[in-house]
Design an enzyme around this catalytic site. Sequence first.
Site, short mmCIF file in Angstrom:
data_model
loop_
_atom_site.label_atom_id
_atom_site.label_comp_id
_atom_site.label_asym_id
_atom_site.label_seq_id
_atom_site.Cartn_x
_atom_site.Cartn_y
_atom_site.Cartn_z
N ARG A 1 0.82 -1.22 0.00
CA ARG A 1 0.00 0.00 0.00
C ARG A 1 0.85 1.27 0.00
NH1 ARG A 1 -5.36 -0.87 3.55
NH2 ARG A 1 -3.97 -0.65 5.30
N VAL B 1 6.15 2.78 -3.13
CA VAL B 1 6.90 1.86 -3.98
C VAL B 1 6.13 0.56 -4.19
CG1 VAL B 1 9.01 0.45 -4.12
CG2 VAL B 1 9.14 2.82 -3.32
N GLY B 2 5.62 -0.02 -3.10
CA GLY B 2 4.93 -1.30 -3.19
C GLY B 2 3.73 -1.23 -4.13
N SER C 1 18.18 2.46 0.03
CA SER C 1 17.97 3.87 -0.29
C SER C 1 19.33 4.51 -0.53
CB SER C 1 17.28 4.51 0.90
OG SER C 1 17.46 5.89 0.85
N CYS D 1 20.46 6.99 0.77
CA CYS D 1 21.03 7.61 1.98
C CYS D 1 22.01 6.68 2.69
CB CYS D 1 19.93 8.06 2.93
SG CYS D 1 19.07 6.70 3.67
N TYR E 1 18.34 5.41 10.19
CA TYR E 1 17.66 4.76 9.07
C TYR E 1 18.68 4.12 8.13
CZ TYR E 1 14.72 4.63 4.84
OH TYR E 1 14.03 4.26 3.71
N LYS F 1 19.32 0.17 6.98
CA LYS F 1 19.35 -0.27 5.57
C LYS F 1 20.67 -0.97 5.24
CE LYS F 1 15.36 1.03 4.05
NZ LYS F 1 14.38 0.00 3.65
N THR G 1 17.15 6.30 -5.90
CA THR G 1 17.32 7.69 -5.55
C THR G 1 15.99 8.20 -4.95
OG1 THR G 1 18.07 9.77 -6.44
CG2 THR G 1 16.59 8.51 -7.86
N LEU H 1 12.35 9.15 -4.69
CA LEU H 1 11.22 8.73 -5.53
C LEU H 1 10.03 9.63 -5.28
CD1 LEU H 1 11.52 4.92 -4.77
CD2 LEU H 1 12.39 6.12 -6.79
N HIS I 1 8.75 13.54 2.08
CA HIS I 1 10.00 13.91 1.42
C HIS I 1 9.80 15.25 0.69
CE1 HIS I 1 10.73 9.44 1.63
NE2 HIS I 1 11.82 9.94 2.17
N ARG J 1 19.52 17.32 -5.86
CA ARG J 1 18.93 16.00 -5.67
C ARG J 1 18.46 15.43 -7.00
NH1 ARG J 1 21.07 16.58 -1.62
NH2 ARG J 1 20.30 16.47 0.52
N1 LIG Z 1 10.12 7.19 -1.07
C1 LIG Z 1 11.36 7.34 -1.50
O1 LIG Z 1 11.76 8.41 -1.95
C2 LIG Z 1 12.33 6.20 -1.40
C3 LIG Z 1 13.60 6.41 -1.92
C4 LIG Z 1 14.52 5.40 -1.86
C5 LIG Z 1 14.17 4.20 -1.29
N2 LIG Z 1 12.93 3.99 -0.81
C6 LIG Z 1 12.66 2.70 -0.19
O2 LIG Z 1 11.50 2.08 -0.71
C7 LIG Z 1 10.86 1.33 0.33
C8 LIG Z 1 9.40 1.72 0.39
O3 LIG Z 1 9.30 3.11 0.63
P1 LIG Z 1 7.96 3.93 0.33
O4 LIG Z 1 8.37 5.29 -0.03
O5 LIG Z 1 7.07 3.14 -0.55
O6 LIG Z 1 7.34 4.01 1.80
P2 LIG Z 1 5.81 4.10 2.23
O7 LIG Z 1 5.02 4.75 1.16
O8 LIG Z 1 5.78 4.68 3.59
O9 LIG Z 1 5.37 2.58 2.27
C9 LIG Z 1 5.89 1.69 3.22
C10 LIG Z 1 4.92 0.56 3.36
O10 LIG Z 1 5.45 -0.35 4.34
C11 LIG Z 1 4.40 -0.74 5.17
N3 LIG Z 1 4.93 -1.11 6.49
C12 LIG Z 1 5.75 -0.38 7.29
N4 LIG Z 1 5.97 -1.03 8.43
C13 LIG Z 1 5.28 -2.19 8.37
C14 LIG Z 1 5.09 -3.28 9.25
N5 LIG Z 1 5.67 -3.30 10.46
N6 LIG Z 1 4.31 -4.30 8.85
C15 LIG Z 1 3.70 -4.28 7.64
N7 LIG Z 1 3.83 -3.28 6.76
C16 LIG Z 1 4.61 -2.24 7.12
C17 LIG Z 1 3.50 0.47 5.30
O11 LIG Z 1 2.25 0.04 5.73
P3 LIG Z 1 1.14 1.08 6.26
O12 LIG Z 1 0.51 1.59 5.00
O13 LIG Z 1 0.23 0.26 7.08
O14 LIG Z 1 1.88 2.13 7.04
C18 LIG Z 1 3.55 1.00 3.87
O15 LIG Z 1 2.55 0.37 3.07
C19 LIG Z 1 11.63 1.61 1.61
O16 LIG Z 1 12.50 0.55 1.89
C20 LIG Z 1 12.42 2.85 1.30
O17 LIG Z 1 13.65 2.89 1.97
C21 LIG Z 1 11.99 4.97 -0.85
#
Ligand SMILES: NC(=O)c1ccc[n+]([C@@H]2O[C@H](COP(=O)([O-])OP(=O)(O)OC[C@H]3O[C@@H](n4cnc5c(N)ncnc54)[C@H](OP(=O)(O)O)[C@@H]3O)[C@@H](O)[C@H]2O)c1
Length: 329
Positions: A13, A16-17, A108, A110, A137, A141, A165, A167, A180, A210
């Site tokens: 949800r 990224v997912g 990530s 970072c 964080y 990672k 990078t 996202l 972000h 960035r």
């Molecule tokens: N966003 C960026 O710019 C970026 C950049 C580089 C790397 N990434 C990496 O991409 C990955 C995903 O990031 P994102 O931006 O998609 O984050 P996000 O939108 O916050 O999504 C994270 C998801 O993980 C779920 N989650 C967190 N803790 C959990 C738990 N204990 N049990 C089950 N589900 C859990 C959250 O569920 P809920 O919806 O219930 O909270 C949410 O659906 C991360 O590893 C991040 O480091 C992101």
Amino acid sequence: MRRSDKIFVAGHRGLVGSAIVRRLQALGHDNLVMRTRAELDLTDSARVRTYFEEERPQYVFLAAARVGGILANSTYPADFIRDNLLVQDSVIDAARWTGVEKMIFLGSSCIYPTHAEQPIREEALNTGPLEPTNEAYAIAKIAGITMCRSYNRQYGTRFVSIMPTNLYGPGDNFDLQGSHVLPALIRRFHDARLRSDAEAVVWGSGAPRREFLHVDDMADASVHLMRVWGELDRTGDVTGGPNAVNEIVNVGFGDDVSIRELAELVREVVGYRGALTFDITKPDGTPRKLLDSSRLRRTGWEPRIRLEDGIRSTYEWFLQHRDEARLGG
Ligand SMILES: NC(=O)c1ccc[n+]([C@@H]2O[C@H](COP(=O)([O-])OP(=O)(O)OC[C@H]3O[C@@H](n4cnc5c(N)ncnc54)[C@H](OP(=O)(O)O)[C@@H]3O)[C@@H](O)[C@H]2O)c1
């Protein structure tokens, strides 16, 4: 990875997912398994192992994590290191235990040292001090990357860590307490436009540079890497493999902008006419962060979405999904 293979997308949800799910579905994968946090808290290793034993996924995208911007990272460092270590530990170990064929672990950019040479190559990992504002964080990672590598070494698993990078895109977090920079600017300028504010504040000096990648490009790269990783390429070599450097892959756009340039672009897309002021009492973070994504490019992948087009479609998504978007209080 065949269309009928069972694929678990952890964090489906999130930004990224959900993009990975969209991409897999568009490619005809119809055997996806997903659980919300309420159904399966991934920090609970016993429940995660049971879930893997019951479902037996063949491929895993580990996109669940506690994620946030500078403010959230510097306010809650304990939560960031604890939750991320627990989620990674549970999922990586369960994947090994149940014989998952391949897994992609989302890291990530970072994780790289603050003053790493630009553009940042994968080899820069662990070569210098980290940015203090998100050290907890980043260390979580780095532990995840090391865990994947160690499992590959000891158990012969095929777990690859990818380092995207910054996202952005549909499903982003627009809550100013946790977002972000790019979604934060969209939200701030949108609100300023509605209130007809004379000026809108941008955190920091505007000088840091960035790189931004649309999350649909990122999802496309993830699925591509899941397919080619550990397989023979056109020259007969194995992509990846048990080699310390090759087990991580940068995923970037290839070009960066200053925060000032970004703010001006977002202002134009949002249609805000007021002035921009830069609040230099707020932290800038790393001066520049541009990834060298040539390793990924060599596997035959290229990004497709230009920054301006991506901001435009993200703002359209924000306007159309005000009810379900993460906006905070
Ligand atoms: N966003 C960026 O710019 C970026 C950049 C580089 C790397 N990434 C990496 O991409 C990955 C995903 O990031 P994102 O931006 O998609 O984050 P996000 O939108 O916050 O999504 C994270 C998801 O993980 C779920 N989650 C967190 N803790 C959990 C738990 N204990 N049990 C089950 N589900 C859990 C959250 O569920 P809920 O919806 O219930 O909270 C949410 O659906 C991360 O590893 C991040 O480091 C992101």
